[in-house]
Design a protein around this motif. Structure first.
Motif, PDB file in Angstrom:
ATOM      1  N   ILE A 127       0.850  -1.184   0.000  1.00 42.95           N
ATOM      2  CA  ILE A 127       0.000   0.000   0.000  1.00 42.95           C
ATOM      3  C   ILE A 127       0.888   1.237   0.000  1.00 42.95           C
ATOM      4  CG2 ILE A 127      -1.671   1.386   1.302  1.00 42.95           C
ATOM      5  CD1 ILE A 127      -2.771  -1.178   2.521  1.00 42.95           C
ATOM      6  N   VAL A 128       0.594   2.167  -0.901  1.00 42.36           N
ATOM      7  CA  VAL A 128       1.180   3.504  -0.865  1.00 42.36           C
ATOM      8  C   VAL A 128       0.037   4.443  -0.505  1.00 42.36           C
ATOM      9  CG1 VAL A 128       2.234   5.337  -2.221  1.00 42.36           C
ATOM     10  CG2 VAL A 128       2.987   2.978  -2.534  1.00 42.36           C
ATOM     11  N   VAL A 129       0.173   5.167   0.607  1.00 42.82           N
ATOM     12  CA  VAL A 129      -0.959   5.950   1.124  1.00 42.82           C
ATOM     13  C   VAL A 129      -0.506   7.328   1.567  1.00 42.82           C
ATOM     14  CG1 VAL A 129      -0.670   4.895   3.419  1.00 42.82           C
ATOM     15  CG2 VAL A 129      -2.840   6.011   2.836  1.00 42.82           C
ATOM     16  N   ILE A 130      -1.326   8.343   1.253  1.00 45.22           N
ATOM     17  CA  ILE A 130      -1.155   9.676   1.816  1.00 45.22           C
ATOM     18  C   ILE A 130      -2.119   9.783   2.992  1.00 45.22           C
ATOM     19  CG2 ILE A 130      -1.290  12.156   1.414  1.00 45.22           C
ATOM     20  CD1 ILE A 130      -0.768  11.646  -1.532  1.00 45.22           C
ATOM     21  N   PRO A 131      -1.630   9.634   4.229  1.00 45.42           N
ATOM     22  CA  PRO A 131      -2.506   9.664   5.402  1.00 45.42           C
ATOM     23  C   PRO A 131      -2.745  11.101   5.868  1.00 45.42           C
ATOM     24  CG  PRO A 131      -0.292   9.070   6.079  1.00 45.42           C
ATOM     25  CD  PRO A 131      -0.252   9.300   4.589  1.00 45.42           C
ATOM     26  N   ASP A 132      -3.638  11.797   5.179  1.00 44.66           N
ATOM     27  CA  ASP A 132      -3.829  13.220   5.441  1.00 44.66           C
ATOM     28  C   ASP A 132      -4.302  13.520   6.853  1.00 44.66           C
ATOM     29  OD1 ASP A 132      -3.190  14.695   2.983  1.00 44.66           O
ATOM     30  OD2 ASP A 132      -4.761  13.494   2.073  1.00 44.66           O
ATOM     31  N   PHE A 133      -4.850  12.519   7.543  1.00 47.25           N
ATOM     32  CA  PHE A 133      -5.328  12.738   8.903  1.00 47.25           C
ATOM     33  C   PHE A 133      -4.294  12.345   9.949  1.00 47.25           C
ATOM     34  CE2 PHE A 133      -8.978  12.349   6.147  1.00 47.25           C
ATOM     35  CZ  PHE A 133      -9.727  13.463   6.517  1.00 47.25           C
ATOM     36  N   ALA A 156       2.240  12.933   4.141  1.00 49.21           N
ATOM     37  CA  ALA A 156       1.592  13.364   5.383  1.00 49.21           C
ATOM     38  C   ALA A 156       2.007  12.377   6.464  1.00 49.21           C
ATOM     39  CB  ALA A 156       0.076  13.407   5.238  1.00 49.21           C
ATOM     40  N   ASN A 157       2.516  12.891   7.557  1.00 45.62           N
ATOM     41  CA  ASN A 157       3.147  12.050   8.573  1.00 45.62           C
ATOM     42  C   ASN A 157       2.125  11.381   9.487  1.00 45.62           C
ATOM     43  OD1 ASN A 157       4.851  10.874  10.420  1.00 45.62           O
ATOM     44  ND2 ASN A 157       5.987  12.733  10.885  1.00 45.62           N
ATOM     45  N   PRO A 158       2.092  10.027   9.523  1.00 46.31           N
ATOM     46  CA  PRO A 158       1.147   9.343  10.406  1.00 46.31           C
ATOM     47  C   PRO A 158       1.688   9.114  11.810  1.00 46.31           C
ATOM     48  CG  PRO A 158       2.287   7.717   9.099  1.00 46.31           C
ATOM     49  CD  PRO A 158       2.836   9.075   8.683  1.00 46.31           C
TER      50      PRO A 158
END
Length: 377
Positions: A127-133, A156-158
């Motif tokens: 999975i490549v994900v931009i974790p905006d939250f 975006a830093n998780p």
């Protein structure tokens, strides 16, 4: 959506694919498997080389196993998201053995979390994900990792720990961006003036990380006032219409605004349009690149400083996720300090590409054809 101008618009775009691939020099050398039972020496690019080529590289990462890659974005609703999808998906398309599935969170936390869980249920090996939250998405990322899926968050830093909660976190360093934006703005304004900061959705980690260092830097310049505050920012949701509306409200509230800082170039362009609509003079901008902003500021000869909008980092994220699922090494840098792409005060000219859409980001080195093919989830 990407705006498309009439007639001949694709003629200005030239293929970037071959740029710099042969000329990468060795600083870090490792041995990487390139196919079952075969190895070769791999020259891993440095951060400086990644920046120079916008992450375009010929390092091996595809492997031979059939895998599924999920490409996820917590928002996925604007031109920035389109170029992010394109960077990741066009890189994955180099691998015939990789199937790609996509999803967009639409700015909804629960949908973004569900997309991660759903990808695992669909058999995603990576999975490549931009974790905006940010940290709110970390538990879902941890669960995916525990299930054996190789997760690479980026942009975006998780929170969490690389190598334990996920493979690696790929991004610029927003705190560094905040520092150089503030330093540049203080210099252009000669240490005195009123500045606004447009930071995207409320509470997003990209906006807050940059803000913290802006505040720290501006403490050295007591004549600079951050009108939008030291603990928050003008919320734009990275939406051009919202950015213009928010800026219009700030202009109505403050008779004197001397500079704009933003982490999204298209927001800066919308803010500039609000200035024009209000009959106010354009002011210096420090932020991220956007073609329309460069062209407008070039036409009006207004100081501009921008870092790359950094969607190209998705190329690195894709390679790391696929390589991990294939059992291959990837020693490319994960966190990269981005200096100015444009700095019209200090000899880095406007990067206006005539005929290109306003919300095209030249620093990513993507073509309109690629964006059309890969930019929609």
């Amino acid at each position: 959506m990407i705006q498309k101008s009439a007639g001949g618009k694709r003629s200005w775009l030239r293929s970037w694919r071959g740029l710099g691939l042969v000329s990468l020099l060795a600083t870090v050398v490792a041995v990487g498997a390139v196919s079952a039972g075969a190895t070769r020496l791999v020259t891993w690019p440095t951060a400086a080389q990644e920046i120079a080529t916008s992450g375009i590289s010929n390092v091996p990462f595809c492997g031979t196993k059939q895998i599924t890659l999920a490409v996820l974005d917590g928002y996925g609703v604007n031109a920035w998201s389109q170029e992010s999808y394109t960077a990741v998906r066009s890189e994955a398309a180099k691998c015939k053995n990789v199937k790609v599935i996509t999803a967009a969170g639409g700015g909804d936390l629960q949908k973004s979390i569900s997309d991660i869980s759903s990808s695992v249920a669909q058999g995603a090996n990576a999975i490549v994900v931009i974790p905006d939250f940010g940290a709110a998405e970390l538990p879902a990322i941890q669960q995916a990792t525990a299930a054996g899926t190789k997760v690479v968050p980026w942009a975006a830093n998780p929170g969490g720990k690389a190598g334990t909660d996920y493979v690696s976190y790929v991004d610029w360093i927003p705190s560094y961006a905040g520092t150089i934006w503030a330093q540049w703005m203080a210099g252009v304004l000669h240490g005195k003036g009123n500045v606004i900061y447009l930071g995207g959705p409320a509470g997003n980690p990209v906006g807050l990380d940059a803000l913290a260092n802006m505040v720290k830097t501006f403490k050295k310049y007591p004549g600079i006032k951050l009108l939008t505050g030291n603990t928050g920012f003008a919320v734009t949701n990275w939406d051009p219409a919202t950015a213009q509306k928010v800026t219009a409200a700030l202009l109505a509230k403050y008779p004197k605004i001397d500079g704009i800082i933003t982490n999204y170039g298209t927001d800066a362009l919308s803010a500039a349009r609000a200035f024009q609509a209000a009959g106010r003079k354009l002011v210096p901008v420090a932020g991220a690149d956007a073609n329309g902003l460069s062209c407008l500021y070039k036409k009006n000869n207004i100081p501009l400083a921008s870092v790359s909008t950094r969607n190209w980092l998705g190329r690195i994220a894709a390679r790391k996720a696929i390589a991990a699922a294939e059992g291959l090494p990837n020693k490319e840098p994960s966190l990269i300090k981005l200096g100015f792409w444009e700095d019209t005060v200090h000899g880095k000219p406007y990067k206006c590409v005539a005929g290109a859409p306003a919300d095209y980001y030249p620093s990513d080195k993507l073509t309109l054809a690629q964006i059309s093919k890969y930019g929609t989830p």
